[in-house]
Write a protein that holds these residues in place. Structure first.
Motif, PDB file in Angstrom:
ATOM      1  N   ARG A  79     -15.380  20.015   1.977  1.00 36.26           N
ATOM      2  CA  ARG A  79     -14.433  19.659   3.030  1.00 36.26           C
ATOM      3  C   ARG A  79     -14.396  20.751   4.092  1.00 36.26           C
ATOM      4  N   ARG A  80     -14.318  20.302   5.331  1.00 34.57           N
ATOM      5  CA  ARG A  80     -14.260  21.247   6.448  1.00 34.57           C
ATOM      6  C   ARG A  80     -13.315  20.673   7.501  1.00 34.57           C
ATOM      7  N   LEU A  81     -12.307  21.455   7.884  1.00 38.11           N
ATOM      8  CA  LEU A  81     -11.350  21.026   8.894  1.00 38.11           C
ATOM      9  C   LEU A  81     -11.191  22.103   9.945  1.00 38.11           C
ATOM     10  N   SER A  82     -11.030  21.676  11.190  1.00 36.36           N
ATOM     11  CA  SER A  82     -10.737  22.614  12.276  1.00 36.36           C
ATOM     12  C   SER A  82      -9.727  21.962  13.213  1.00 36.36           C
ATOM     13  N   THR A  83      -8.901  22.783  13.833  1.00 39.59           N
ATOM     14  CA  THR A  83      -7.878  22.282  14.750  1.00 39.59           C
ATOM     15  C   THR A  83      -8.045  22.927  16.121  1.00 39.59           C
ATOM     16  N   ILE A  84      -7.593  22.216  17.139  1.00 39.95           N
ATOM     17  CA  ILE A  84      -7.602  22.716  18.511  1.00 39.95           C
ATOM     18  C   ILE A  84      -6.224  22.466  19.106  1.00 39.95           C
ATOM     19  N   ASP A  85      -5.577  23.511  19.578  1.00 44.16           N
ATOM     20  CA  ASP A  85      -4.267  23.361  20.224  1.00 44.16           C
ATOM     21  C   ASP A  85      -4.448  22.861  21.652  1.00 44.16           C
ATOM     22  N   ARG A  88       1.835  23.457  23.404  1.00 43.00           N
ATOM     23  CA  ARG A  88       2.718  24.054  22.391  1.00 43.00           C
ATOM     24  C   ARG A  88       3.003  23.091  21.242  1.00 43.00           C
ATOM     25  N   LYS A  89       3.018  21.789  21.524  1.00 42.60           N
ATOM     26  CA  LYS A  89       3.397  20.823  20.500  1.00 42.60           C
ATOM     27  C   LYS A  89       2.260  19.909  20.053  1.00 42.60           C
ATOM     28  N   LYS A  90       1.275  19.708  20.922  1.00 46.71           N
ATOM     29  CA  LYS A  90       0.227  18.761  20.606  1.00 46.71           C
ATOM     30  C   LYS A  90      -1.077  19.478  20.232  1.00 46.71           C
ATOM     31  N   TYR A  91      -1.846  18.834  19.374  1.00 49.37           N
ATOM     32  CA  TYR A  91      -3.092  19.416  18.901  1.00 49.37           C
ATOM     33  C   TYR A  91      -3.980  18.282  18.393  1.00 49.37           C
ATOM     34  N   GLN A  92      -5.236  18.581  18.151  1.00 50.04           N
ATOM     35  CA  GLN A  92      -6.144  17.631  17.531  1.00 50.04           C
ATOM     36  C   GLN A  92      -6.902  18.323  16.413  1.00 50.04           C
ATOM     37  N   TYR A  93      -7.363  17.539  15.470  1.00 47.12           N
ATOM     38  CA  TYR A  93      -8.079  18.115  14.332  1.00 47.12           C
ATOM     39  C   TYR A  93      -9.151  17.141  13.855  1.00 47.12           C
ATOM     40  N   THR A  94     -10.128  17.686  13.172  1.00 49.14           N
ATOM     41  CA  THR A  94     -11.202  16.891  12.586  1.00 49.14           C
ATOM     42  C   THR A  94     -11.466  17.401  11.183  1.00 49.14           C
ATOM     43  N   GLU A  95     -11.496  16.483  10.219  1.00 49.38           N
ATOM     44  CA  GLU A  95     -11.859  16.858   8.856  1.00 49.38           C
ATOM     45  C   GLU A  95     -13.116  16.098   8.452  1.00 49.38           C
ATOM     46  N   PHE A  96     -14.082  16.831   7.929  1.00 48.87           N
ATOM     47  CA  PHE A  96     -15.330  16.253   7.436  1.00 48.87           C
ATOM     48  C   PHE A  96     -15.374  16.440   5.925  1.00 48.87           C
ATOM     49  N   MET A  97     -15.710  15.361   5.199  1.00 45.45           N
ATOM     50  CA  MET A  97     -15.842  15.413   3.746  1.00 45.45           C
ATOM     51  C   MET A  97     -17.190  14.842   3.348  1.00 45.45           C
ATOM     52  N   GLN A  98     -17.850  15.517   2.416  1.00 52.40           N
ATOM     53  CA  GLN A  98     -19.148  15.029   1.941  1.00 52.40           C
ATOM     54  C   GLN A  98     -19.284  15.290   0.444  1.00 52.40           C
TER      55      GLN A  98
END
Length: 231
Positions: A79-85, A88-98
């Motif tokens: 599993r690999r996840l990263s976030t981008i702000d 101050r309140k909103k963000y996005q993230y992506t999680e990859f699972m294999q």
């Protein structure tokens, strides 16, 4: 003495193997947490996305507080996840699972990607397989049917998947016939029998039969995986 030397030579590899069983979580405070159990709750009810560590009742960490994580979880998924702000309140993230399941003559690779934006997310999945070191193919009935036919091979799990496929196709054909019947009987709104009780039941039955094949997809997929496992 030689056994002691061999022990120390293998020790780094053993430690690396044990470490790979953990997920390393880096928080935005630069603190690092290691856990051998992790679960992402990407669409919690009236809550922001979060993860739990250690177990179902373990600590809860908001995804917004996480910079990234990676490693092997309790189910054998990398599993690999990263976030981008974004502000101050909103963000996005992506999680990859294999996860790769290696059988005697086949390899099945399961991949899932979750894309999240603040409190909205969607997940895409892809399951592929390889037989006898051939090129990877998407896991579906037609591909496995073609491969098994070229190998002159079959087993009971594939036969069960075939029966499910026949049931799905039959359901769609019957649903189409009922829908056509409904449309023929109700093409004229001025007809006194327009949308009578019998036709409404036919329309409802047609809709259920169109939906029914989708409820069998996971069962058919499991049968196909078992067919490869037993190849």
């Amino acid at each position: 003495m030689k056994y002691l030397l061999l022990f120390f030579l293998l020790l780094p590899f053993t430690a690396l193997s044990q470490e790979n069983k953990f997920v390393e979580i880096m928080l935005k405070t630069d603190s690092i947490i290691k856990t051998n159990w992790i679960k992402l709750y990407d669409t919690p009810f009236f809550m922001k996305p979060y993860i739990k560590t250690d177990n179902e009742d373990g600590p809860k960490i908001s995804v917004q507080d996480i910079k990234s994580y990676k490693g092997m979880d309790q189910n054998g998924y990398y599993r690999r996840l990263s976030t981008i702000d974004l502000d101050r309140k909103k963000y996005q993230y992506t999680e990859f699972m294999q996860k790769k399941d290696t059988f005697e003559n086949a390899i099945i690779t399961s991949e899932y990607e979750t894309f999240g934006f603040w409190n909205h997310s969607f997940t895409s999945s892809k399951i592929s397989y390889k037989i006898n070191n051939n090129d990877a193919k998407e896991l579906n009935y037609n591909n496995i049917k073609h491969d098994f036919a070229s190998l002159n091979y079959s087993n009971r799990y594939f036969q069960q998947a075939r029966n499910i496929r026949i049931l799905q196709n039959t359901s769609v054909l019957v649903a189409t016939g009922l829908l056509m019947n409904f449309m023929v009987n109700n093409w004229d709104p001025s007809d006194g029998d327009f949308l009578n009780t019998k036709d409404n039941i036919i329309l409802l039955t047609s809709g259920l039969l169109f939906v029914f094949p989708f409820t069998l997809e996971n069962i058919k997929e499991r049968k196909l995986i078992n067919a490869l496992y037993n190849y």
